[in-house]
Design a protein around this motif. Structure first.
Motif, PDB file in Angstrom:
ATOM      1  N   VAL A 196      75.037  45.489  55.592  1.00 26.71           N
ATOM      2  CA  VAL A 196      75.899  46.604  55.684  1.00 26.71           C
ATOM      3  C   VAL A 196      75.873  47.863  57.051  1.00 26.71           C
ATOM      4  O   VAL A 196      75.390  48.053  58.163  1.00 26.71           O
ATOM      5  N   LEU A 197      77.260  49.021  57.019  1.00 28.76           N
ATOM      6  CA  LEU A 197      77.434  49.456  57.626  1.00 28.76           C
ATOM      7  C   LEU A 197      77.234  50.632  57.715  1.00 28.76           C
ATOM      8  O   LEU A 197      77.684  51.395  56.476  1.00 28.76           O
ATOM      9  N   VAL A 198      76.681  52.007  58.676  1.00 32.20           N
ATOM     10  CA  VAL A 198      77.071  52.948  58.439  1.00 32.20           C
ATOM     11  C   VAL A 198      77.885  54.038  58.998  1.00 32.20           C
ATOM     12  O   VAL A 198      77.860  53.678  60.683  1.00 32.20           O
TER      13      VAL A 198
ATOM     14  N   ALA B  13      88.148  48.912  52.129  1.00 34.05           N
ATOM     15  CA  ALA B  13      89.439  48.104  50.905  1.00 34.05           C
ATOM     16  C   ALA B  13      90.136  47.575  51.717  1.00 34.05           C
ATOM     17  O   ALA B  13      90.084  46.062  51.223  1.00 34.05           O
ATOM     18  N   TRP B  14      90.385  47.695  52.159  1.00 33.33           N
ATOM     19  CA  TRP B  14      91.245  46.512  53.767  1.00 33.33           C
ATOM     20  C   TRP B  14      91.574  45.062  53.713  1.00 33.33           C
ATOM     21  O   TRP B  14      91.439  44.510  53.633  1.00 33.33           O
ATOM     22  N   ALA B  15      90.281  45.309  53.877  1.00 32.51           N
ATOM     23  CA  ALA B  15      89.467  43.986  54.807  1.00 32.51           C
ATOM     24  C   ALA B  15      89.048  42.753  53.537  1.00 32.51           C
ATOM     25  O   ALA B  15      89.054  42.001  53.405  1.00 32.51           O
ATOM     26  N   GLU B  16      88.992  43.969  52.215  1.00 29.25           N
ATOM     27  CA  GLU B  16      88.360  43.120  51.515  1.00 29.25           C
ATOM     28  C   GLU B  16      89.544  42.346  50.262  1.00 29.25           C
ATOM     29  O   GLU B  16      89.783  40.695  50.650  1.00 29.25           O
ATOM     30  N   GLU B  17      90.583  42.810  50.772  1.00 29.41           N
ATOM     31  CA  GLU B  17      91.385  42.973  50.073  1.00 29.41           C
ATOM     32  C   GLU B  17      92.644  41.876  51.532  1.00 29.41           C
ATOM     33  O   GLU B  17      93.089  40.622  50.296  1.00 29.41           O
TER      34      GLU B  17
ATOM     35  N   GLY C 117      77.141  58.805  58.471  1.00 29.36           N
ATOM     36  CA  GLY C 117      75.982  58.753  58.027  1.00 29.36           C
ATOM     37  C   GLY C 117      75.598  57.827  56.382  1.00 29.36           C
ATOM     38  O   GLY C 117      74.984  57.284  55.593  1.00 29.36           O
ATOM     39  N   ASP C 118      76.816  57.964  55.607  1.00 25.32           N
ATOM     40  CA  ASP C 118      77.228  57.085  55.003  1.00 25.32           C
ATOM     41  C   ASP C 118      77.680  55.631  54.680  1.00 25.32           C
ATOM     42  O   ASP C 118      77.927  55.165  56.211  1.00 25.32           O
ATOM     43  N   THR C 119      76.881  54.744  53.882  1.00 21.90           N
ATOM     44  CA  THR C 119      76.654  53.679  53.555  1.00 21.90           C
ATOM     45  C   THR C 119      77.498  52.720  53.244  1.00 21.90           C
ATOM     46  O   THR C 119      77.920  52.793  52.039  1.00 21.90           O
ATOM     47  N   TYR C 120      77.774  51.231  53.263  1.00 19.65           N
ATOM     48  CA  TYR C 120      79.033  50.404  52.792  1.00 19.65           C
ATOM     49  C   TYR C 120      78.033  49.199  52.710  1.00 19.65           C
ATOM     50  O   TYR C 120      77.714  48.980  54.237  1.00 19.65           O
ATOM     51  N   GLN C 121      77.685  47.793  51.676  1.00 24.05           N
ATOM     52  CA  GLN C 121      77.947  47.225  51.828  1.00 24.05           C
ATOM     53  C   GLN C 121      78.895  46.158  51.512  1.00 24.05           C
ATOM     54  O   GLN C 121      79.416  46.508  50.852  1.00 24.05           O
ATOM     55  N   VAL C 122      79.050  45.253  52.502  1.00 23.65           N
ATOM     56  CA  VAL C 122      79.940  44.289  52.763  1.00 23.65           C
ATOM     57  C   VAL C 122      79.425  42.939  52.399  1.00 23.65           C
ATOM     58  O   VAL C 122      78.703  42.594  53.259  1.00 23.65           O
ATOM     59  N   ASN C 123      80.601  41.958  52.232  1.00 25.93           N
ATOM     60  CA  ASN C 123      80.632  41.438  52.248  1.00 25.93           C
ATOM     61  C   ASN C 123      80.122  40.368  53.914  1.00 25.93           C
ATOM     62  O   ASN C 123      80.990  40.766  54.321  1.00 25.93           O
ATOM     63  N   CYS C 124      79.509  39.574  54.359  1.00 24.28           N
ATOM     64  CA  CYS C 124      79.389  39.068  55.214  1.00 24.28           C
ATOM     65  C   CYS C 124      81.032  38.447  56.079  1.00 24.28           C
ATOM     66  O   CYS C 124      81.484  38.504  56.785  1.00 24.28           O
ATOM     67  N   ASP C 125      81.814  37.528  55.283  1.00 26.48           N
ATOM     68  CA  ASP C 125      83.348  37.239  55.676  1.00 26.48           C
ATOM     69  C   ASP C 125      84.085  38.421  55.491  1.00 26.48           C
ATOM     70  O   ASP C 125      84.979  38.208  56.573  1.00 26.48           O
TER      71      ASP C 125
ATOM     72  N   PRO D 203      70.955  47.764  59.492  1.00 23.17           N
ATOM     73  CA  PRO D 203      72.720  48.706  58.999  1.00 23.17           C
ATOM     74  C   PRO D 203      72.922  48.979  60.789  1.00 23.17           C
ATOM     75  O   PRO D 203      72.616  49.310  61.437  1.00 23.17           O
ATOM     76  N   ILE D 204      73.939  48.514  60.744  1.00 23.57           N
ATOM     77  CA  ILE D 204      75.049  49.474  61.664  1.00 23.57           C
ATOM     78  C   ILE D 204      75.948  50.262  61.985  1.00 23.57           C
ATOM     79  O   ILE D 204      76.625  50.223  60.979  1.00 23.57           O
ATOM     80  N   PRO D 205      75.522  50.758  62.768  1.00 24.43           N
ATOM     81  CA  PRO D 205      76.480  52.210  62.653  1.00 24.43           C
ATOM     82  C   PRO D 205      77.718  52.176  63.725  1.00 24.43           C
ATOM     83  O   PRO D 205      77.602  51.293  64.608  1.00 24.43           O
ATOM     84  N   LEU D 206      78.624  52.626  62.602  1.00 25.35           N
ATOM     85  CA  LEU D 206      79.448  53.420  63.582  1.00 25.35           C
ATOM     86  C   LEU D 206      80.171  54.198  63.150  1.00 25.35           C
ATOM     87  O   LEU D 206      80.148  55.037  63.255  1.00 25.35           O
ATOM     88  N   PRO D 207      79.191  54.391  64.788  1.00 29.61           N
ATOM     89  CA  PRO D 207      79.439  56.249  65.407  1.00 29.61           C
ATOM     90  C   PRO D 207      80.895  56.637  65.644  1.00 29.61           C
ATOM     91  O   PRO D 207      80.905  58.139  64.698  1.00 29.61           O
TER      92      PRO D 207
END
Length: 199
Positions: free
Chosen positions: A8-10, A60-64, A14-22, A44-48
């Motif tokens: 979980v990225l924050v 989206a770029w990373a998933e692609e 304050g919005d959260t995004y769930q991403v696959n480990c890969d 959750p991992i905060p990204l200030p």
């Protein structure tokens, strides 16, 4: 390190995004955090330094990127009848051609990445800052290339219009000029003092 769940990225908003480990491992910053935190990756991992809008685009770029790097599944094994003869395929000898060593900075964007760049022309700078913060080498390289192609052959005024940057005020330029003048004066004094000390 294998992770069992999503990360979980924050964003800074304050919005959260769930991403696959890969997907998270595409970003060296997140990969290092996950290695250091170990079992705590459920937090959750905060990204200030990354806004929600930009984080969504980078995810989206990373998933692609992960999807395009995943090899296709092997073709299904067909059943052979008793009358079919299996002939082993002989490997063909290829002549030895030395590999050309190409600079690592030259990265051609994929079709999807080029569409991504075209859609996000106005946010290239913000995307570049976020890619740098997250340490996504490929994304940084294609973004830098896109920015360089946008400013190539343009004068400063055209570059400011392209990136919607404001004109520098006379106070800004005077401040820079006075800083340069004082640096030059200090360097001149230092070199004069060095010459007199040598005598």
């Amino acid at each position: 390190m294998a992770c069992s769940s999503n990360i979980v990225l924050v964003s800074s908003d304050g919005d959260t995004y769930q991403v696959n480990c890969d997907v998270a491992k595409v970003f060296r910053t997140l990969e290092t955090m996950m290695e250091n935190l170990g079992a705590l990756t459920d937090e959750p991992i905060p990204l200030p330094n990354v806004t929600s809008k930009i984080l969504g685009k980078i995810v989206a770029w990373a998933e692609e990127h992960v999807r395009s790097q995943t090899p296709p599944p092997p073709p299904p094994v067909s059943q052979t009848s008793q009358n079919d003869t299996i002939v082993p395929i002989q490997p063909q000898m290829q002549p030895h051609v030395p590999k050309r060593i190409m600079p690592s900075a030259i990265v051609e964007p994929t079709v999807w990445e080029q569409q991504f760049l075209d859609k996000n022309k106005l946010e290239l700078y913000d995307l570049l800052l976020a890619a740098n913060y997250l340490d996504a080498k490929r994304l940084m390289t294609i973004l830098c290339s896109a920015v360089a192609s946008k400013i190539k052959g343009k004068d400063p005024a055209e570059i400011r219009r392209t990136f919607r940057a404001s004109e520098p005020t006379s106070d800004d330029t005077m401040s820079i000029d006075s800083d340069v003048i004082s640096l030059n004066e200090n360097n001149t004094e230092d070199s004069t003092n060095d010459n007199t000390q040598d005598r």
